[in-house]
Design a protein around this motif. Structure first.
Motif, PDB file in Angstrom:
ATOM      1  N   ASN A  51     -16.214  35.974  51.693  1.00 14.07           N
ATOM      2  CA  ASN A  51     -14.915  35.654  52.685  1.00 14.07           C
ATOM      3  C   ASN A  51     -14.013  34.757  51.834  1.00 14.07           C
ATOM      4  OD1 ASN A  51     -15.301  36.254  56.184  1.00 14.07           O
ATOM      5  ND2 ASN A  51     -17.447  36.514  55.061  1.00 14.07           N
ATOM      6  N   LEU A  52     -12.906  34.420  52.352  1.00 15.97           N
ATOM      7  CA  LEU A  52     -11.951  33.368  51.729  1.00 15.97           C
ATOM      8  C   LEU A  52     -11.671  32.595  53.042  1.00 15.97           C
ATOM      9  CD1 LEU A  52      -9.784  32.163  49.870  1.00 15.97           C
ATOM     10  CD2 LEU A  52      -8.077  34.134  50.715  1.00 15.97           C
ATOM     11  N   THR A  53     -11.629  31.288  52.981  1.00 16.55           N
ATOM     12  CA  THR A  53     -11.343  30.627  54.138  1.00 16.55           C
ATOM     13  C   THR A  53     -10.620  29.437  53.877  1.00 16.55           C
ATOM     14  OG1 THR A  53     -13.460  29.335  53.899  1.00 16.55           O
ATOM     15  CG2 THR A  53     -13.374  31.140  55.384  1.00 16.55           C
ATOM     16  N   PHE A  54      -9.722  29.101  54.833  1.00  9.21           N
ATOM     17  CA  PHE A  54      -8.973  27.860  54.817  1.00  9.21           C
ATOM     18  C   PHE A  54      -9.304  27.175  56.112  1.00  9.21           C
ATOM     19  CE2 PHE A  54      -6.345  31.071  52.009  1.00  9.21           C
ATOM     20  CZ  PHE A  54      -6.429  30.166  50.985  1.00  9.21           C
ATOM     21  N   GLN A  55      -9.454  25.713  55.760  1.00  2.00           N
ATOM     22  CA  GLN A  55     -10.367  24.958  56.594  1.00  2.00           C
ATOM     23  C   GLN A  55      -9.619  23.550  56.855  1.00  2.00           C
ATOM     24  OE1 GLN A  55     -14.577  25.370  56.488  1.00  2.00           O
ATOM     25  NE2 GLN A  55     -14.288  26.712  54.816  1.00  2.00           N
ATOM     26  N   TRP A  56      -9.751  23.206  58.119  1.00  3.80           N
ATOM     27  CA  TRP A  56      -9.323  21.688  58.619  1.00  3.80           C
ATOM     28  C   TRP A  56     -10.347  21.198  59.349  1.00  3.80           C
ATOM     29  CZ3 TRP A  56      -7.399  20.020  63.483  1.00  3.80           C
ATOM     30  CH2 TRP A  56      -7.139  18.699  63.212  1.00  3.80           C
ATOM     31  N   ALA A  93      -6.713  16.286  54.874  1.00  7.33           N
ATOM     32  CA  ALA A  93      -6.446  17.597  53.618  1.00  7.33           C
ATOM     33  C   ALA A  93      -7.197  18.712  54.275  1.00  7.33           C
ATOM     34  CB  ALA A  93      -6.517  17.144  52.329  1.00  7.33           C
ATOM     35  N   PRO A  94      -6.350  19.774  54.178  1.00  2.96           N
ATOM     36  CA  PRO A  94      -6.984  21.038  54.559  1.00  2.96           C
ATOM     37  C   PRO A  94      -7.624  21.653  53.047  1.00  2.96           C
ATOM     38  CG  PRO A  94      -4.709  21.161  55.505  1.00  2.96           C
ATOM     39  CD  PRO A  94      -5.032  19.810  54.747  1.00  2.96           C
ATOM     40  N   TYR A  95      -8.404  22.595  53.170  1.00  2.00           N
ATOM     41  CA  TYR A  95      -9.104  22.895  51.896  1.00  2.00           C
ATOM     42  C   TYR A  95      -9.462  24.380  51.958  1.00  2.00           C
ATOM     43  CZ  TYR A  95     -13.514  22.294  54.478  1.00  2.00           C
ATOM     44  OH  TYR A  95     -14.506  22.274  55.310  1.00  2.00           O
ATOM     45  N   GLY A  96      -9.559  24.932  50.810  1.00  2.00           N
ATOM     46  CA  GLY A  96     -10.012  26.393  50.913  1.00  2.00           C
ATOM     47  C   GLY A  96     -11.315  26.797  50.279  1.00  2.00           C
ATOM     48  N   GLU A  97     -12.005  27.893  50.474  1.00  3.19           N
ATOM     49  CA  GLU A  97     -13.377  28.111  49.895  1.00  3.19           C
ATOM     50  C   GLU A  97     -13.293  29.738  49.901  1.00  3.19           C
ATOM     51  OE1 GLU A  97     -16.180  24.446  50.906  1.00  3.19           O
ATOM     52  OE2 GLU A  97     -16.083  26.190  52.431  1.00  3.19           O
ATOM     53  N   THR A 125      -1.332  25.460  49.847  1.00  7.69           N
ATOM     54  CA  THR A 125      -1.490  26.905  50.320  1.00  7.69           C
ATOM     55  C   THR A 125      -2.400  26.658  51.563  1.00  7.69           C
ATOM     56  OG1 THR A 125      -1.600  27.753  48.106  1.00  7.69           O
ATOM     57  CG2 THR A 125      -2.710  29.112  49.774  1.00  7.69           C
ATOM     58  N   ALA A 126      -3.436  25.719  51.349  1.00  4.45           N
ATOM     59  CA  ALA A 126      -4.394  25.632  52.456  1.00  4.45           C
ATOM     60  C   ALA A 126      -3.492  24.971  53.778  1.00  4.45           C
ATOM     61  CB  ALA A 126      -5.546  24.676  52.271  1.00  4.45           C
ATOM     62  N   ARG A 127      -2.622  24.004  53.248  1.00  6.39           N
ATOM     63  CA  ARG A 127      -1.944  23.637  54.479  1.00  6.39           C
ATOM     64  C   ARG A 127      -0.975  24.554  55.194  1.00  6.39           C
ATOM     65  NH1 ARG A 127      -0.272  20.099  51.365  1.00  6.39           N
ATOM     66  NH2 ARG A 127      -1.956  18.463  51.937  1.00  6.39           N
ATOM     67  N   SER A 128      -0.320  25.354  54.451  1.00  2.43           N
ATOM     68  CA  SER A 128       0.255  26.552  55.260  1.00  2.43           C
ATOM     69  C   SER A 128      -0.306  27.292  55.887  1.00  2.43           C
ATOM     70  CB  SER A 128       1.217  27.162  53.887  1.00  2.43           C
ATOM     71  OG  SER A 128       0.017  28.312  53.407  1.00  2.43           O
ATOM     72  N   VAL A 129      -1.603  27.590  55.597  1.00  2.54           N
ATOM     73  CA  VAL A 129      -2.525  28.587  56.595  1.00  2.54           C
ATOM     74  C   VAL A 129      -3.016  27.732  57.918  1.00  2.54           C
ATOM     75  CG1 VAL A 129      -4.472  29.747  56.506  1.00  2.54           C
ATOM     76  CG2 VAL A 129      -3.158  29.827  54.489  1.00  2.54           C
ATOM     77  N   VAL A 130      -3.387  26.752  57.593  1.00  3.94           N
ATOM     78  CA  VAL A 130      -3.991  26.085  58.856  1.00  3.94           C
ATOM     79  C   VAL A 130      -3.028  25.197  59.991  1.00  3.94           C
ATOM     80  CG1 VAL A 130      -6.281  25.959  57.607  1.00  3.94           C
ATOM     81  CG2 VAL A 130      -4.667  23.858  57.725  1.00  3.94           C
ATOM     82  N   THR A 131      -1.769  24.732  59.262  1.00  2.45           N
ATOM     83  CA  THR A 131      -1.085  23.972  60.227  1.00  2.45           C
ATOM     84  C   THR A 131      -0.307  24.764  61.218  1.00  2.45           C
ATOM     85  OG1 THR A 131       0.375  23.886  58.457  1.00  2.45           O
ATOM     86  CG2 THR A 131      -1.003  22.170  58.592  1.00  2.45           C
ATOM     87  N   PRO A 132      -0.023  26.159  61.044  1.00  2.00           N
ATOM     88  CA  PRO A 132       0.803  26.578  62.320  1.00  2.00           C
ATOM     89  C   PRO A 132       0.332  26.544  63.576  1.00  2.00           C
ATOM     90  CG  PRO A 132       0.703  28.026  60.028  1.00  2.00           C
ATOM     91  CD  PRO A 132       0.011  27.002  59.804  1.00  2.00           C
TER      92      PRO A 132
END
Length: 276
Positions: A61-66, A74-78, A137-144
């Protein structure tokens, strides 16, 4: 490729999870569906901490999280490889996760420099696997604010990654799907022979492209089925189910279930009934 399933297979106490979080699945863009099974989105706003428990699929799994209290955190990805045991995630306050679940066997085309077994049992910052990812990248995924925007951002990132078609990945995906769908698949040797492979070739394929052995995959899907039965029925015949899943006897099913889930099948079933 099939659309995302709506079942909760692998989730321990699915009703409890769905009462605490908003959980959705969406299809990725069509060019990604060969290797990406679905996107999964979770949002929560909790007055008290909650722990979710998952018996994971044999997938990366690829995740972007807040996880923050406000949008300034700050959001982050794992990247999370196949988890060998029960996966527990403690949730508190407000937060969200936007994840991409690769098909079992489908991650290596995106990271061909190493066998998928390198990531097994590990969670790594996304940049250690995909240097192209940034904080933006992480911010663009979790903020919408809506799912459409988050899905579009996941699509944009994954479509930007190099990914060459891999016939061996296609083979691994097909073999895992067959194991998942066919309860009669019980012995690695018989399965390899039926597919025209040696046991050693099958094991190498799974280590390189799935991250775990074919025997592990067979056992994990057995536990998923037992978990589903225990959570949805009050009249499970455990001896009959053990035989149906290919266990030598009920004791072997009870042992594997207890080791993986943390409680016996009977105790889990009783808890599920109490929660209904």
């Amino acid at each position: 490729m099939e659309a995302p399933r709506h079942d909760t297979r692998g989730i321990v106490d699915p009703s409890g999870l769905l009462n605490h979080v908003r959980f959705r699945r969406h299809e990725p863009a069509e060019p990604l569906r060969r290797y990406v099974e679905w996107y999964w989105l979770i949002d929560w706003d909790l007055p008290a901490p909650y722990a979710s428990h998952i018996v994971p699929h044999p997938a990366v799994n690829l995740t972007f999280q807040w996880d923050g209290a406000d949008e300034r955190d700050a959001p982050y990805g794992e990247v999370t490889g196949v988890a060998l045991g029960l996966y527990t995630r403690k949730l508190s306050g407000r937060g969200r996760v936007c994840g991409a679940k690769f098909r079992p066997g489908g991650f290596r085309p995106y990271a061909p420099e190493a066998p998928v077994s390198r990531w097994t049992g590990r969670t790594l910052p996304v940049r250690e696997v995909f240097p192209q990812a940034t904080g933006d990248t992480a911010r663009s995924v979790v903020t919408p604010a809506d799912d459409r925007g988050r899905v579009a951002a996941l699509d944009a990132f994954l479509l930007s990654l190099p990914c060459a078609p891999d016939p061996q990945a296609d083979l691994a995906i097909d073999l895992v799907r067959r194991i998942q769908a066919d309860r009669t698949v019980r012995r690695v040797g018989d399965f390899a022979h039926a597919r025209g492979l040696s046991v050693r070739a099958l094991q190498r394929l799974f280590s390189t492209h799935v991250g775990v052995s074919p025997k592990w995959v067979i056992l994990r899907y057995r536990i998923h089925e037992a978990l589903e039965q225990a959570g949805s029925r009050s009249d499970v015949d455990w001896a009959a189910l053990a035989a149906d899943l290919g266990y030598a006897d009920q004791a072997h099913l009870v042992r594997d279930f207890t080791t993986t889930v943390g409680v016996s099948p009977a105790a889990y079933a009783a808890g599920a009934r109490a929660g209904r």
